[in-house]
Design a protein around this motif. Structure first.
Motif, PDB file in Angstrom:
ATOM      1  N   UNK A 163      66.325  73.860 -13.688  1.00 37.08           N
ATOM      2  CA  UNK A 163      65.998  72.711 -14.523  1.00 37.08           C
ATOM      3  C   UNK A 163      66.554  71.432 -13.912  1.00 37.08           C
ATOM      4  N   UNK A 164      67.760  71.501 -13.368  1.00 31.87           N
ATOM      5  CA  UNK A 164      68.367  70.328 -12.742  1.00 31.87           C
ATOM      6  C   UNK A 164      67.539  69.879 -11.539  1.00 31.87           C
ATOM      7  N   UNK A 165      67.071  70.842 -10.770  1.00 29.91           N
ATOM      8  CA  UNK A 165      66.267  70.515  -9.601  1.00 29.91           C
ATOM      9  C   UNK A 165      64.946  69.874 -10.013  1.00 29.91           C
ATOM     10  N   UNK A 166      64.294  70.439 -11.045  1.00 28.35           N
ATOM     11  CA  UNK A 166      63.010  69.901 -11.491  1.00 28.35           C
ATOM     12  C   UNK A 166      63.168  68.499 -12.082  1.00 28.35           C
ATOM     13  N   UNK A 167      64.258  68.284 -12.778  1.00 30.91           N
ATOM     14  CA  UNK A 167      64.510  66.949 -13.330  1.00 30.91           C
ATOM     15  C   UNK A 167      64.655  65.928 -12.197  1.00 30.91           C
ATOM     16  N   UNK A 168      65.320  66.338 -11.116  1.00 25.67           N
ATOM     17  CA  UNK A 168      65.474  65.440  -9.967  1.00 25.67           C
ATOM     18  C   UNK A 168      64.121  65.131  -9.338  1.00 25.67           C
ATOM     19  N   UNK A 169      63.265  66.149  -9.233  1.00 27.78           N
ATOM     20  CA  UNK A 169      61.923  65.933  -8.682  1.00 27.78           C
ATOM     21  C   UNK A 169      61.117  64.992  -9.569  1.00 27.78           C
ATOM     22  N   UNK A 170      61.224  65.175 -10.875  1.00 25.68           N
ATOM     23  CA  UNK A 170      60.495  64.309 -11.804  1.00 25.68           C
ATOM     24  C   UNK A 170      60.987  62.871 -11.716  1.00 25.68           C
ATOM     25  N   UNK A 171      62.289  62.710 -11.609  1.00 26.52           N
ATOM     26  CA  UNK A 171      62.852  61.362 -11.508  1.00 26.52           C
ATOM     27  C   UNK A 171      62.380  60.652 -10.242  1.00 26.52           C
ATOM     28  N   UNK A 172      62.097  61.441  -9.214  1.00 30.31           N
ATOM     29  CA  UNK A 172      61.628  60.872  -7.949  1.00 30.31           C
ATOM     30  C   UNK A 172      60.099  60.763  -7.890  1.00 30.31           C
ATOM     31  N   UNK A 173      59.457  61.095  -9.021  1.00 29.88           N
ATOM     32  CA  UNK A 173      57.989  61.008  -9.109  1.00 29.88           C
ATOM     33  C   UNK A 173      57.286  61.825  -8.016  1.00 29.88           C
ATOM     34  N   UNK A 174      57.812  63.024  -7.762  1.00 27.88           N
ATOM     35  CA  UNK A 174      57.235  63.868  -6.713  1.00 27.88           C
ATOM     36  C   UNK A 174      55.803  64.281  -7.062  1.00 27.88           C
ATOM     37  N   UNK A 175      55.536  64.563  -8.331  1.00 28.13           N
ATOM     38  CA  UNK A 175      54.182  64.936  -8.736  1.00 28.13           C
ATOM     39  C   UNK A 175      53.196  63.820  -8.381  1.00 28.13           C
ATOM     40  N   UNK A 176      53.558  62.579  -8.687  1.00 28.07           N
ATOM     41  CA  UNK A 176      52.684  61.451  -8.364  1.00 28.07           C
ATOM     42  C   UNK A 176      52.521  61.303  -6.848  1.00 28.07           C
ATOM     43  N   UNK A 177      53.605  61.557  -6.113  1.00 29.70           N
ATOM     44  CA  UNK A 177      53.546  61.430  -4.662  1.00 29.70           C
ATOM     45  C   UNK A 177      52.594  62.466  -4.067  1.00 29.70           C
TER      46      UNK A 177
END
Length: 263
Positions: free
Chosen positions: A231-245
């Protein structure tokens, strides 16, 4: 079925290796490559006829696989057209070259097909999409590409997007693998151990995804324990807008596919 594979570069060699590994007799494959030294190397490596003369390579072919860069497709088709048998099928592996452009360069009656595959053909795990004029019987071509992975039939309007997802897609995974491996090494892991761990993790995860009927998002939710490390890792990815990237990267690749010069 006799096959001519023209322009054996990285992708062409991956397809060649996969076809031979699938059991296709080497005697049924003719290939071309430049320079002559590379052609000789491929001939020794795969036990097939490899030359530099495209016109000579296609004279007895039932299927011609064109693996040259998009800008080279048109001149190549014009050169080989007069030497094709009337029932030959020409399959372009080049990104961004539409069926109409292929047909313009080929004699009347020759069937043109677009195929978008990827480098995983070498391991016979490629994802390939085929597009052809309406009413074309693609059974034999689909069977051929099924030798190197999984094949789907697509509308040509989807081919630029498929190029981005299926053709460029392995690069996305390699990008992730490189980042994760480097993160492990930066944290103190021995490089070889980090590589083995990341490679096997990605392979296992992909096999699990393939075997599951659930969408990837559902699998994400299942392994992301509240308050846990994932969950911590996914939150970091979301904060970095990886999905949008990632979505932007797919869109950029698809757009470039439509801009490539060819035929």
């Amino acid at each position: 079925m006799d096959i001519a594979l023209l322009g054996v570069g990285h992708l062409g060699e991956a397809v060649l290796a996969g076809l031979i590994d699938s059991g296709l007799p080497p005697a049924q494959i003719w290939a071309t490559a430049l320079p002559a030294e590379r052609a000789a190397h491929l001939a020794d490596a795969y036990g097939i006829e490899v030359g530099t003369d495209n016109q000579n390579a296609v004279t007895e072919a039932d299927v011609v696989l064109v693996a040259v860069p998009p800008v080279a497709v048109g001149p190549l088709l014009s050169a080989i057209g007069p030497h094709l048998e009337p029932d030959t099928v020409v399959v372009s592996l080049a990104a961004g070259v539409p069926l109409a452009k292929l047909a313009e360069r080929l004699p009347e009656g020759i069937t043109a097909v677009r195929a978008m595959t990827n480098i995983a053909a070498r391991a016979r795990q490629a994802a390939t999409a085929l597009a052809a004029p309406e009413g074309t019987d693609l059974t034999e071509i689909e069977d051929l590409f099924d030798r190197i992975g999984v094949t789907v039939i697509a509308d040509e309007s989807m081919m630029d997007l498929i190029t981005a997802v299926g053709g460029s897609g392995p690069a996305f995974l390699y990008y992730l693998a490189d980042s994760m491996t480097n993160a492990a090494i930066d944290g103190g892991m021995e490089p070889v151990a980090a590589r083995v761990l990341v490679d096997q993790m990605l392979l296992g995860a992909c096999l699990h995804l393939q075997d599951s009927d659930e969408p990837p998002g559902a699998l994400l939710e299942r392994i992301a324990t509240p308050g846990g490390t994932t969950e911590a890792a996914l939150e970091s990815l979301d904060e970095s807008n990886v999905d949008e990237a990632i979505r932007a990267a797919v869109a950029a690749a698809a757009e470039r596919g439509g801009e490539l010069p060819g035929a």
